[in-house]
Design a protein around this motif. Structure first.
Motif, PDB file in Angstrom:
ATOM      1  N   ALA A 130       0.833  -1.203   0.000  1.00 22.37           N
ATOM      2  CA  ALA A 130       0.000   0.000   0.000  1.00 22.37           C
ATOM      3  C   ALA A 130       0.870   1.256   0.000  1.00 22.37           C
ATOM      4  O   ALA A 130       0.598   2.210  -0.741  1.00 22.37           O
ATOM      5  N   ASN A 131       1.926   1.259   0.813  1.00 21.71           N
ATOM      6  CA  ASN A 131       2.810   2.427   0.883  1.00 21.71           C
ATOM      7  C   ASN A 131       3.529   2.669  -0.447  1.00 21.71           C
ATOM      8  O   ASN A 131       3.783   3.822  -0.820  1.00 21.71           O
ATOM      9  N   GLN A 132       3.849   1.582  -1.154  1.00 27.19           N
ATOM     10  CA  GLN A 132       4.546   1.691  -2.437  1.00 27.19           C
ATOM     11  C   GLN A 132       3.584   1.852  -3.611  1.00 27.19           C
ATOM     12  O   GLN A 132       4.013   1.925  -4.753  1.00 27.19           O
ATOM     13  N   LYS A 133       2.283   1.862  -3.304  1.00 25.40           N
ATOM     14  CA  LYS A 133       1.243   2.006  -4.321  1.00 25.40           C
ATOM     15  C   LYS A 133       1.320   0.898  -5.381  1.00 25.40           C
ATOM     16  O   LYS A 133       1.153   1.149  -6.582  1.00 25.40           O
ATOM     17  N   ARG A 134       1.558  -0.323  -4.919  1.00 24.95           N
ATOM     18  CA  ARG A 134       1.558  -1.484  -5.813  1.00 24.95           C
ATOM     19  C   ARG A 134       0.124  -1.865  -6.131  1.00 24.95           C
ATOM     20  O   ARG A 134      -0.783  -1.661  -5.330  1.00 24.95           O
ATOM     21  N   ARG A 135      -0.066  -2.468  -7.291  1.00 25.70           N
ATOM     22  CA  ARG A 135      -1.423  -2.867  -7.670  1.00 25.70           C
ATOM     23  C   ARG A 135      -1.796  -4.247  -7.154  1.00 25.70           C
ATOM     24  O   ARG A 135      -2.978  -4.599  -7.069  1.00 25.70           O
ATOM     25  N   ALA A 136      -0.781  -5.050  -6.784  1.00 24.79           N
ATOM     26  CA  ALA A 136      -1.075  -6.407  -6.319  1.00 24.79           C
ATOM     27  C   ALA A 136       0.131  -6.966  -5.579  1.00 24.79           C
ATOM     28  O   ALA A 136       1.258  -6.482  -5.716  1.00 24.79           O
ATOM     29  N   ILE A 137      -0.131  -7.995  -4.775  1.00 21.40           N
ATOM     30  CA  ILE A 137       0.909  -8.804  -4.142  1.00 21.40           C
ATOM     31  C   ILE A 137       0.823 -10.194  -4.763  1.00 21.40           C
ATOM     32  O   ILE A 137      -0.275 -10.742  -4.913  1.00 21.40           O
ATOM     33  N   ILE A 138       1.959 -10.757  -5.135  1.00 17.11           N
ATOM     34  CA  ILE A 138       1.956 -12.082  -5.741  1.00 17.11           C
ATOM     35  C   ILE A 138       2.917 -12.998  -4.987  1.00 17.11           C
ATOM     36  O   ILE A 138       3.868 -12.532  -4.356  1.00 17.11           O
ATOM     37  N   LEU A 139       2.646 -14.295  -5.058  1.00 18.78           N
ATOM     38  CA  LEU A 139       3.521 -15.270  -4.425  1.00 18.78           C
ATOM     39  C   LEU A 139       3.301 -16.628  -5.080  1.00 18.78           C
ATOM     40  O   LEU A 139       2.351 -16.823  -5.836  1.00 18.78           O
ATOM     41  N   GLU A 140       4.203 -17.545  -4.770  1.00 15.78           N
ATOM     42  CA  GLU A 140       4.042 -18.911  -5.250  1.00 15.78           C
ATOM     43  C   GLU A 140       4.020 -19.873  -4.078  1.00 15.78           C
ATOM     44  O   GLU A 140       4.640 -19.643  -3.043  1.00 15.78           O
ATOM     45  N   THR A 141       3.246 -20.930  -4.229  1.00 13.26           N
ATOM     46  CA  THR A 141       3.263 -22.043  -3.291  1.00 13.26           C
ATOM     47  C   THR A 141       3.131 -23.313  -4.119  1.00 13.26           C
ATOM     48  O   THR A 141       3.255 -23.274  -5.343  1.00 13.26           O
ATOM     49  N   GLN A 142       2.877 -24.437  -3.474  1.00 14.36           N
ATOM     50  CA  GLN A 142       2.827 -25.710  -4.186  1.00 14.36           C
ATOM     51  C   GLN A 142       1.486 -26.396  -3.937  1.00 14.36           C
ATOM     52  O   GLN A 142       0.870 -26.226  -2.887  1.00 14.36           O
ATOM     53  N   SER A 143       1.088 -27.201  -4.911  1.00 19.48           N
ATOM     54  CA  SER A 143      -0.230 -27.853  -4.840  1.00 19.48           C
ATOM     55  C   SER A 143      -0.348 -28.812  -3.662  1.00 19.48           C
ATOM     56  O   SER A 143      -1.454 -29.140  -3.234  1.00 19.48           O
ATOM     57  N   CYS A 144       0.788 -29.263  -3.119  1.00 16.84           N
ATOM     58  CA  CYS A 144       0.756 -30.153  -1.961  1.00 16.84           C
ATOM     59  C   CYS A 144       0.745 -29.391  -0.644  1.00 16.84           C
ATOM     60  O   CYS A 144       0.516 -29.987   0.421  1.00 16.84           O
ATOM     61  N   ASN A 145       0.966 -28.093  -0.676  1.00 19.03           N
ATOM     62  CA  ASN A 145       1.032 -27.307   0.552  1.00 19.03           C
ATOM     63  C   ASN A 145      -0.357 -26.753   0.865  1.00 19.03           C
ATOM     64  O   ASN A 145      -0.607 -25.545   0.776  1.00 19.03           O
ATOM     65  N   THR A 146      -1.254 -27.651   1.248  1.00 26.04           N
ATOM     66  CA  THR A 146      -2.655 -27.268   1.427  1.00 26.04           C
ATOM     67  C   THR A 146      -2.852 -26.307   2.601  1.00 26.04           C
ATOM     68  O   THR A 146      -3.738 -25.449   2.563  1.00 26.04           O
ATOM     69  N   ASP A 147      -2.044 -26.442   3.654  1.00 25.95           N
ATOM     70  CA  ASP A 147      -2.164 -25.516   4.785  1.00 25.95           C
ATOM     71  C   ASP A 147      -1.831 -24.095   4.352  1.00 25.95           C
ATOM     72  O   ASP A 147      -2.526 -23.141   4.721  1.00 25.95           O
ATOM     73  N   ALA A 148      -0.751 -23.948   3.574  1.00 22.05           N
ATOM     74  CA  ALA A 148      -0.359 -22.621   3.102  1.00 22.05           C
ATOM     75  C   ALA A 148      -1.423 -22.038   2.175  1.00 22.05           C
ATOM     76  O   ALA A 148      -1.774 -20.859   2.289  1.00 22.05           O
ATOM     77  N   ILE A 149      -1.953 -22.856   1.274  1.00 18.35           N
ATOM     78  CA  ILE A 149      -2.994 -22.369   0.362  1.00 18.35           C
ATOM     79  C   ILE A 149      -4.208 -21.903   1.154  1.00 18.35           C
ATOM     80  O   ILE A 149      -4.784 -20.842   0.881  1.00 18.35           O
ATOM     81  N   GLY A 150      -4.600 -22.674   2.155  1.00 17.24           N
ATOM     82  CA  GLY A 150      -5.731 -22.274   2.994  1.00 17.24           C
ATOM     83  C   GLY A 150      -5.484 -20.951   3.694  1.00 17.24           C
ATOM     84  O   GLY A 150      -6.372 -20.095   3.775  1.00 17.24           O
ATOM     85  N   PHE A 151      -4.259 -20.757   4.193  1.00 12.34           N
ATOM     86  CA  PHE A 151      -3.906 -19.496   4.853  1.00 12.34           C
ATOM     87  C   PHE A 151      -3.992 -18.332   3.866  1.00 12.34           C
ATOM     88  O   PHE A 151      -4.574 -17.282   4.177  1.00 12.34           O
ATOM     89  N   TYR A 152      -3.418 -18.510   2.675  1.00 20.83           N
ATOM     90  CA  TYR A 152      -3.416 -17.424   1.702  1.00 20.83           C
ATOM     91  C   TYR A 152      -4.832 -17.076   1.249  1.00 20.83           C
ATOM     92  O   TYR A 152      -5.166 -15.895   1.078  1.00 20.83           O
ATOM     93  N   LEU A 153      -5.655 -18.068   1.048  1.00 19.14           N
ATOM     94  CA  LEU A 153      -7.040 -17.793   0.671  1.00 19.14           C
ATOM     95  C   LEU A 153      -7.748 -17.007   1.764  1.00 19.14           C
ATOM     96  O   LEU A 153      -8.516 -16.072   1.495  1.00 19.14           O
ATOM     97  N   HIS A 154      -7.494 -17.364   3.009  1.00 20.12           N
ATOM     98  CA  HIS A 154      -8.083 -16.650   4.144  1.00 20.12           C
ATOM     99  C   HIS A 154      -7.593 -15.209   4.196  1.00 20.12           C
ATOM    100  O   HIS A 154      -8.317 -14.313   4.660  1.00 20.12           O
ATOM    101  N   GLU A 155      -6.380 -14.969   3.703  1.00 22.62           N
ATOM    102  CA  GLU A 155      -5.816 -13.621   3.694  1.00 22.62           C
ATOM    103  C   GLU A 155      -6.255 -12.814   2.476  1.00 22.62           C
ATOM    104  O   GLU A 155      -5.801 -11.679   2.288  1.00 22.62           O
ATOM    105  N   GLY A 156      -7.114 -13.380   1.645  1.00 24.47           N
ATOM    106  CA  GLY A 156      -7.657 -12.629   0.518  1.00 24.47           C
ATOM    107  C   GLY A 156      -6.982 -12.876  -0.817  1.00 24.47           C
ATOM    108  O   GLY A 156      -7.298 -12.219  -1.816  1.00 24.47           O
ATOM    109  N   PHE A 157      -6.050 -13.832  -0.862  1.00 29.45           N
ATOM    110  CA  PHE A 157      -5.395 -14.164  -2.127  1.00 29.45           C
ATOM    111  C   PHE A 157      -6.315 -15.043  -2.981  1.00 29.45           C
ATOM    112  O   PHE A 157      -7.219 -15.709  -2.471  1.00 29.45           O
TER     113      PHE A 157
END
Length: 244
Positions: A182-209
């Motif tokens: 937000a401070n840098q006025k970026r249009r988006a945040i991006i990241l990568e994870t893996q299809s087997c990392n279901t806990d991480a995917i669940g966390f990111y979805l909960h965070e609005g990704f």
């Protein structure tokens, strides 16, 4: 006067401070009754503030932390199965379905030629933040780096040690990324994870990704069979945002 009666008596429409050796515990005003729900709510606020003070997030300067390995271990009893029909002139059908595994999936840093570490050379403008133990050990961290050409902020590392998970540290670290974007006025945040990392995917979805893409041969030529397909997720700060 009992502990709970004392605090019901003292808390009113103002913010009160409770000294805890070296830190201030700050509580927002609330209406306190005599039922158990009020006691539980207050106790949760106390626990949250104590954890917040105990696990302080600090900047990790590059000159000290460059090259420090992050012990990124993935353990999962599920995965997102990617099924993709061959592409032809009419298109193709793609599905990504969560499934249970017969055996636990485990991936460790030893499997890869380039294990996760802070301030890798290709992240020239990276910044890192984390939680450090009294002995100086890394307990949790996040690393972010701008992708200038697309005006997006990348989360290049996010890790919380196993013993500190489920205490809100991941959210607090991600809030750092959101604040920076937000401070840098970026249009988006991006990241990568893996299809087997279901806990991480669940966390990111909960965070609005949300899902923005995938790569079926990012790590090896048989990532689908290994159940480790690269999943790209994005958090949009401005849907109308354009490249600078």
């Amino acid at each position: 006067m009992t502990f709970w009666r004392l605090f019901r008596h003292q808390l009113s429409d103002q913010v009160y401070r409770l000294k805890n050796k070296s830190d201030d515990l700050i509580f927002q005003p609330a209406i306190w009754g005599s039922d158990m729900e009020d006691k539980i709510e207050f106790r949760e606020k106390v626990r949250w503030q104590m954890d917040h003070n105990r696990f302080k997030i600090i900047e990790l300067p590059k000159e000290k932390w460059k090259g420090v390995t992050i012990p990124m271990v993935t353990k999962s009893d599920g995965f997102y199965d990617l099924i993709m029909d061959p592409l032809d002139q009419s298109g193709c059908r793609i599905s990504l379905i969560r499934k249970k595994t017969e055996e636990e999936i485990v991936h460790t840093p030893e499997e890869y030629d380039f294990p996760d570490s802070l301030y890798q050379e290709h992240w020239e403008k990276a910044e890192a933040y984390g939680v450090i133990s009294d002995g100086g050990d890394l307990l949790a961290c996040i690393e972010i780096c701008p992708e200038e050409w697309s005006n997006r902020l990348m989360v290049t590392e996010l890790w919380v040690s196993e013993e500190l998970r489920s205490q809100g540290l991941g959210k607090r670290l991600m809030d750092k990324a959101k604040e920076a974007a937000a401070n840098q006025k970026r249009r988006a945040i991006i990241l990568e994870t893996q299809s087997c990392n279901t806990d991480a995917i669940g966390f990111y979805l909960h965070e609005g990704f949300e899902l923005i893409g995938f790569d079926t041969c990012c790590y090896t030529n048989n990532d689908i069979e290994r159940r480790e397909v690269r999943i790209n997720l994005g958090y949009f700060l401005n849907r109308e945002g354009r490249r600078r």
